[in-house]
Scaffold this motif. Structure first.
Motif: not given
Length: 404
Positions: A78, A155, A191
């Motif tokens: 990320d 995340l 993701a």
């Protein structure tokens, strides 16, 4: 182009890794940012409470979150997303290979009944789905090796973008409830995208189709499930059945190039009146709005982008990726290879930074001085070309750099 869903667009922009795309206004969220950071056990308890409040049984949430961990590799990915610097010709020639075209045509035959159903029920042409299938995972061969649950926990817990990923984590608990995902073993993209066409859990929950009548939606292992789920999802974004997405065209010597570019749609018939000519000779969609897109300027490949092209931009923010995927779909739908062209040489990274600095000095907002040809730089280039009396095709060249 149709309005782009801000949540999907934001995730597409993130996952695209900083690729070049048109600027799209997003509606700011009025909801408070979700809780993030802190003790992981306390964080997961908060996720559980939220999921249960939305109807997911506590037992399913416990199963989904048992053993959840922060994945440092996800955070590293990320933080260090790559920058995309390939031109359209470079990227499209690499991704739309003969081998992929051959496999794609085999898949179209192998799953002909599934694609027929996708087109009949959702209006999406087989080539469109197949091109995404190829571009995303090489027809399911490369789906990602990150544990999906841990990626979304990581995340969501991280405070950079919890508003984007926490809803996906909640949706994952619902997939576990339905028996459609094993949280211990399911892998995908860093993701949180899952399956043969790389979709997010919320989208799978909303648009999942059990294409093989197994009683479950398995977008990883079942091609029929993946194809039909993708078709339903594409339809939900506003796909118009029977309409084109892009169409290769040839250009006259003289053209108001300042009218080209995404965001400058006019009826296709007006482009035809200017002398823009479809290679396939088909002008029956002249009533539709169309943008003339020139990925490498007026001397490179040229396409009319119709409203359905906007769905590609919802799928992935990158202008080069979306144009390549749309071109791929036309090839699988029977179009010939685009014409060989000789675009004017572009600028290397250092020269592009110099150009951006000059454009910034002339009052244009090009964003970060990074040497990347993004939408802000393309628009600024086009304006300066017009001001200087050059063909305003948005393609940065040494001649423009020298003139500034």
């Amino acid at each position: 182009m149709p309005f782009l869903d801000s949540r999907r667009f934001a995730l597409a922009a993130l996952i695209a890794g900083g690729l070049s795309a048109p600027a799209i206004a997003q509606t700011p969220s009025t909801e408070p940012a979700p809780a993030c950071g802190g003790d992981l056990t306390a964080f997961l308890e908060g996720v559980k409470q939220e999921a249960v409040s939305k109807g997911v049984p506590a037992s399913a949430v416990d199963e989904a979150l048992a053993g959840a961990q922060i994945d440092q590799k996800v955070l590293s990915r990320d933080r260090a997303q790559g920058v995309f610097r390939q031109t359209f010709l470079e990227f499209s020639q690499r991704t739309v290979s003969q081998a992929r075209l051959d496999i794609g045509r085999q898949k179209l035959k192998q799953y002909a009944d599934v694609f027929a159903r996708a087109e009949n029920e959702f209006g999406v042409a087989p080539g469109v789905i197949t091109a995404f299938w190829a571009m995303e995972t090489d027809f399911g061969a490369v789906q990602g090796d990150f544990n999906t649950r841990n990626a979304l926990v990581t995340l969501s817990h991280d405070c950079r973008r919890p508003q984007l990923f926490r809803p996906q984590l909640i949706a994952l608990t619902e997939m576990v409830q339905h028996g459609d995902l094993n949280p211990q073993t399911n892998t995908g993209a860093w993701a949180g995208e899952i399956g043969q066409v790389q979709m997010l859990p919320e989208d799978i929950i909303a648009h999942g189709v059990d294409g093989d009548n197994s009683g479950h939606i398995d977008v990883k292992g079942s091609a029929p499930d993946a194809v039909l789920t993708a078709a339903k999802f594409i339809q939900s974004m506003g796909w118009k059945k029977g309409e084109p997405w892009i169409q290769e065209v040839t250009l006259p010597e003289s053209l108001p190039f300042e009218k080209s570019g995404l965001g400058n749609e006019i009826p296709a018939s007006e482009w035809f009146d200017y002398g823009v000519t479809p290679r396939d000779g088909d002008t029956k969609f002249g009533n539709l709005p169309a943008a003339l897109i020139l990925p490498q300027g007026r001397k490179g490949p040229a396409f009319l982008a119709y409203p359905n092209f906007g769905i590609y931009l919802q799928w992935n923010q990158s202008f080069i990726y979306t144009t390549s995927a749309a071109y791929f779909a036309t090839r699988l739908s029977g179009a010939p290879p685009y014409q060989k062209t000789t675009p004017e040489p572009g600028l290397d990274v250092d020269a592009m930074k110099q150009l951006q600095e000059k454009l910034d000095a002339h009052g244009h907002d090009v964003g970060k001085i990074d040497g990347i040809l993004g939408s802000g730089t393309r628009q600024a280039v086009q304006k300066e070309q017009a001001r200087l009396g050059m063909p305003a095709d948005g393609w940065p060249t040494q001649a423009l750099l020298s003139a500034l």
